[in-house]
Write an enzyme that holds these catalytic residues in place. Structure first.
Site, PDB file in Angstrom:
ATOM      1  N   GLY A   1       0.846  -1.203   0.000  1.00 42.39           N
ATOM      2  CA  GLY A   1       0.000   0.000   0.000  1.00 42.39           C
ATOM      3  C   GLY A   1       0.874   1.243   0.000  1.00 42.39           C
ATOM      4  N   ALA A   2       2.001   1.142  -0.696  1.00 38.68           N
ATOM      5  CA  ALA A   2       3.059   2.146  -0.587  1.00 38.68           C
ATOM      6  C   ALA A   2       2.679   3.505  -1.161  1.00 38.68           C
ATOM      7  CB  ALA A   2       4.326   1.623  -1.274  1.00 38.68           C
ATOM      8  N   ALA A   3       1.633   3.536  -2.005  1.00 37.62           N
ATOM      9  CA  ALA A   3       1.206   4.830  -2.554  1.00 37.62           C
ATOM     10  C   ALA A   3       0.144   5.488  -1.680  1.00 37.62           C
ATOM     11  CB  ALA A   3       0.657   4.638  -3.971  1.00 37.62           C
ATOM     12  N   GLY A   4      -0.256   4.812  -0.605  1.00 35.89           N
ATOM     13  CA  GLY A   4      -1.382   5.288   0.199  1.00 35.89           C
ATOM     14  C   GLY A   4      -0.984   6.275   1.282  1.00 35.89           C
TER      15      GLY A   4
ATOM     16  N   ASN B   1     -10.539  -8.623   0.439  1.00 33.93           N
ATOM     17  CA  ASN B   1      -9.230  -8.543   1.093  1.00 33.93           C
ATOM     18  C   ASN B   1      -8.622  -9.912   1.330  1.00 33.93           C
ATOM     19  OD1 ASN B   1      -8.375  -5.785   1.562  1.00 33.93           O
ATOM     20  ND2 ASN B   1     -10.377  -5.594   2.516  1.00 33.93           N
TER      21      ASN B   1
ATOM     22  N   ARG C   1     -13.782  -0.702   2.226  1.00 31.57           N
ATOM     23  CA  ARG C   1     -15.143  -1.193   2.010  1.00 31.57           C
ATOM     24  C   ARG C   1     -15.861  -0.252   1.041  1.00 31.57           C
ATOM     25  NH1 ARG C   1     -19.620  -2.913   6.526  1.00 31.57           N
ATOM     26  NH2 ARG C   1     -17.797  -2.920   7.859  1.00 31.57           N
TER      27      ARG C   1
ATOM     28  N   ASP D   1      -5.153   1.723  18.734  1.00 34.22           N
ATOM     29  CA  ASP D   1      -6.221   1.696  19.744  1.00 34.22           C
ATOM     30  C   ASP D   1      -5.619   1.898  21.136  1.00 34.22           C
ATOM     31  OD1 ASP D   1      -8.277   0.807  17.750  1.00 34.22           O
ATOM     32  OD2 ASP D   1      -6.939  -0.912  17.659  1.00 34.22           O
TER      33      ASP D   1
ATOM     34  N   HIS E   1      -9.753  -4.996  16.302  1.00 40.32           N
ATOM     35  CA  HIS E   1      -9.684  -3.591  15.895  1.00 40.32           C
ATOM     36  C   HIS E   1     -11.011  -3.235  15.213  1.00 40.32           C
ATOM     37  CE1 HIS E   1      -8.320   0.190  14.315  1.00 40.32           C
ATOM     38  NE2 HIS E   1      -8.568  -0.197  13.086  1.00 40.32           N
TER      39      HIS E   1
ATOM     40  N   ARG F   1      -4.513   5.522  21.570  1.00 39.58           N
ATOM     41  CA  ARG F   1      -5.693   6.377  21.763  1.00 39.58           C
ATOM     42  C   ARG F   1      -6.205   6.228  23.196  1.00 39.58           C
ATOM     43  NH1 ARG F   1      -8.545   4.271  16.134  1.00 39.58           N
ATOM     44  NH2 ARG F   1      -7.831   5.957  14.773  1.00 39.58           N
TER      45      ARG F   1
ATOM     46  N   GLN G   1      -0.481 -12.715  -0.442  1.00 43.01           N
ATOM     47  CA  GLN G   1       0.723 -12.207   0.237  1.00 43.01           C
ATOM     48  C   GLN G   1       1.236 -13.219   1.265  1.00 43.01           C
ATOM     49  OE1 GLN G   1      -0.209  -8.175   1.472  1.00 43.01           O
ATOM     50  NE2 GLN G   1      -0.224  -7.452  -0.651  1.00 43.01           N
TER      51      GLN G   1
HETATM   52  P1  NAX Z   1      -5.118   4.278   1.187  1.00 44.46           P
HETATM   53  O1  NAX Z   1      -6.360   3.943   0.445  1.00 44.46           O
HETATM   54  O2  NAX Z   1      -4.609   5.669   1.190  1.00 44.46           O
HETATM   55  O3  NAX Z   1      -3.924   3.339   0.657  1.00 44.46           O
HETATM   56  C1  NAX Z   1      -4.082   1.984   0.489  1.00 44.46           C
HETATM   57  C2  NAX Z   1      -3.151   1.563  -0.623  1.00 44.46           C
HETATM   58  O4  NAX Z   1      -3.141   0.144  -0.667  1.00 44.46           O
HETATM   59  C3  NAX Z   1      -3.575   2.066  -2.012  1.00 44.46           C
HETATM   60  O5  NAX Z   1      -2.526   2.802  -2.599  1.00 44.46           O
HETATM   61  C4  NAX Z   1      -3.856   0.766  -2.786  1.00 44.46           C
HETATM   62  O6  NAX Z   1      -3.493   0.855  -4.151  1.00 44.46           O
HETATM   63  C5  NAX Z   1      -2.968  -0.215  -2.021  1.00 44.46           C
HETATM   64  N1  NAX Z   1      -3.315  -1.627  -2.202  1.00 44.46           N
HETATM   65  C6  NAX Z   1      -4.526  -2.194  -2.355  1.00 44.46           C
HETATM   66  N2  NAX Z   1      -4.412  -3.505  -2.585  1.00 44.46           N
HETATM   67  C7  NAX Z   1      -3.094  -3.791  -2.553  1.00 44.46           C
HETATM   68  C8  NAX Z   1      -2.348  -4.983  -2.744  1.00 44.46           C
HETATM   69  N3  NAX Z   1      -2.935  -6.148  -3.039  1.00 44.46           N
HETATM   70  N4  NAX Z   1      -0.996  -4.911  -2.649  1.00 44.46           N
HETATM   71  C9  NAX Z   1      -0.380  -3.751  -2.403  1.00 44.46           C
HETATM   72  N5  NAX Z   1      -1.052  -2.579  -2.237  1.00 44.46           N
HETATM   73  C10 NAX Z   1      -2.376  -2.606  -2.300  1.00 44.46           C
HETATM   74  O7  NAX Z   1      -5.371   3.746   2.672  1.00 44.46           O
HETATM   75  P2  NAX Z   1      -4.589   4.117   4.017  1.00 44.46           P
HETATM   76  O8  NAX Z   1      -5.242   5.315   4.630  1.00 44.46           O
HETATM   77  O9  NAX Z   1      -3.138   4.137   3.795  1.00 44.46           O
HETATM   78  O10 NAX Z   1      -5.033   2.870   4.921  1.00 44.46           O
HETATM   79  C11 NAX Z   1      -4.558   1.567   4.621  1.00 44.46           C
HETATM   80  C12 NAX Z   1      -5.289   0.520   5.423  1.00 44.46           C
HETATM   81  O11 NAX Z   1      -5.093   0.723   6.828  1.00 44.46           O
HETATM   82  C13 NAX Z   1      -6.819   0.534   5.237  1.00 44.46           C
HETATM   83  O12 NAX Z   1      -7.265  -0.806   5.132  1.00 44.46           O
HETATM   84  C14 NAX Z   1      -7.311   1.126   6.548  1.00 44.46           C
HETATM   85  O13 NAX Z   1      -8.629   0.750   6.841  1.00 44.46           O
HETATM   86  C15 NAX Z   1      -6.315   0.554   7.508  1.00 44.46           C
HETATM   87  N6  NAX Z   1      -6.206   1.192   8.828  1.00 44.46           N
HETATM   88  C16 NAX Z   1      -5.910   0.388   9.886  1.00 44.46           C
HETATM   89  C17 NAX Z   1      -5.728   0.896  11.162  1.00 44.46           C
HETATM   90  C18 NAX Z   1      -5.400   0.004  12.316  1.00 44.46           C
HETATM   91  O14 NAX Z   1      -5.296   0.514  13.433  1.00 44.46           O
HETATM   92  N7  NAX Z   1      -5.223  -1.306  12.144  1.00 44.46           N
HETATM   93  C19 NAX Z   1      -5.915   2.347  11.437  1.00 44.46           C
HETATM   94  C20 NAX Z   1      -5.777   3.196  10.207  1.00 44.46           C
HETATM   95  C21 NAX Z   1      -6.407   2.617   8.968  1.00 44.46           C
HETATM   96  O15 NAX Z   1      -7.795   2.849   9.014  1.00 44.46           O
END
Ligand code: NAX
Length: 323
Positions: free
Chosen positions: A15-18, A109, A96, A163, A191, A166, A116
């Site tokens: 998710g390196a672009a996220g 997912n 979602r 969590d 979570h 927080r 992976q």
């Molecule tokens: P973003 O939507 O900004 O980035 C996610 C990135 O993942 C996108 O660039 C997408 O292209 C990439 N991606 C999707 N499928 C992939 C795959 N098969 N292989 C590699 N990359 C893939 O989301 P972001 O805000 O960075 O959040 C990422 C994830 O963290 C989400 O699922 C989010 O719900 C989760 N979170 C988890 C938290 C926790 O405490 N466990 C808190 C923060 C966040 O809500």
């Protein structure tokens, strides 16, 4: 500056672009996780459509001229990414979609985390540390673990440190003390909204914490559990820097250990506290990443923990059908 002599560690961030990665990658590259003298080989894994954006992130990392970054690769090939990996932050996940049920999200997912997990099984280092951040984090970690039968289960964790942080911060604010003076706090479970931020064992400056019960049950517990939604409401975007910071805290403590200090990590259960073996559950951990055992639980604590077991059992039942 002294020359860096240790061999680089291979670290994968998906998710390196996220959003989260945009903060997390710099913290890793600055030495906040593996130490200020540990070079890293960074691998950025994305889906094909987002590889170009990830390359942009990598260009900015290069422009930061961070001395610990030994090499950097951007790829959409999971097998190549995880080959020889020593640490992996599985951040990428599919959010979602509108009208999608939790089961739909799990199915979408599940495919990502099966793939992976298989790639980690095939190529990662035997002692790889895998931290799942992408939601539903606990069950995604359960899936990746199941897809990697040759890797010990305890190598798969899910992030519940956000969590925990927080919960710590809100309790510290209530008590009017700095958060580092509070010990023995834990967030049990999933979570998700059922999570149980538990202050029963908590101390501040070594003395038991006492708070108003109505505040604890009616304000504190739900507010911690729903903090992610509160952030989206106020900020207009989901938690990113705080999630990255929590992932840094988790991996750093996993690598270094915590001594006497408790923290929260979601780990595959070995049956502790009646949690079904294999469910990835938020527990109190300490020392070399061991669950704090032998705590006696009240009926109220038991019921709140059981609600999380029930929820995770339901998710696992859906996940099991994907194999
Ligand atoms: P973003 O939507 O900004 O980035 C996610 C990135 O993942 C996108 O660039 C997408 O292209 C990439 N991606 C999707 N499928 C992939 C795959 N098969 N292989 C590699 N990359 C893939 O989301 P972001 O805000 O960075 O959040 C990422 C994830 O963290 C989400 O699922 C989010 O719900 C989760 N979170 C988890 C938290 C926790 O405490 N466990 C808190 C923060 C966040 O809500």
């Amino acid at each position: 500056m002294a020359e860096l002599t240790s061999a680089p560690q291979k670290v994968v961030v998906t998710g390196a672009a996220g959003n989260i990665a945009y903060s997390l990658l710099w913290r890793i590259a600055a030495g906040d996780v593996f130490g200020p003298e540990q070079p890293v080989d960074l691998t950025l894994l994305e889906i094909p459509d987002a590889v170009r954006a990830a390359e942009g992130t990598a260009m900015e990392l290069a422009d930061s001229a961070l001395p610990l970054v030994s090499t950097m690769n951007v790829t959409d090939d999971a097998a190549a990414a995880f080959d020889g990996a020593q640490a992996a932050f599985l951040v990428g996940a599919k959010p979602r979609g509108k009208g999608e049920s939790r089961a739909d999200m799990l199915a979408a997912n599940g495919k990502i985390f099966i793939g992976q997990g298989q790639a980690i099984n095939a190529g990662a280092a035997d002692d790889v540390r895998v931290l799942v951040v992408g939601n539903p984090a606990n069950t995604n970690a359960y899936i990746a673990n199941k897809a990697a039968p040759d890797v010990p289960a305890d190598r798969f964790n899910a992030l519940m440190r956000l969590d925990h942080n927080r919960a710590l911060s809100m309790l510290a604010a209530r008590l009017g003390v700095p958060s580092q003076r509070i010990e023995r706090l834990v967030v049990w479970g999933n979570h998700a909204d059922t999570q149980f931020p538990d202050i029963t064992f908590a101390t501040a400056d070594g003395a038991p914490v006492e708070v108003d019960r109505a505040w604890y049950e009616d304000e504190y517990i739900p507010r911690v559990a729903k903090r992610g939604a509160e952030i989206i409401d106020v900020r207009g975007k989901s938690s990113a820097a705080s999630a990255a910071s929590a992932a840094v805290d988790h991996m750093r403590d996993w690598v270094r250990g915590t001594g006497e200090r408790w923290t929260t990590a979601a780990l595959p259960s070995r049956g502790e506290y009646g949690v079904d073996e294999g469910l990835v559950f938020g527990f109190p951990v300490h020392g070399d990443w061991e669950v704090v055992e032998g705590l006696s639980l009240s009926d109220d604590q038991r019921a709140r923990i059981d609600a999380n077991i029930e929820a995770l059992r339901g998710e696992a039942a859906i996940a099991d059908k994907l194999f």
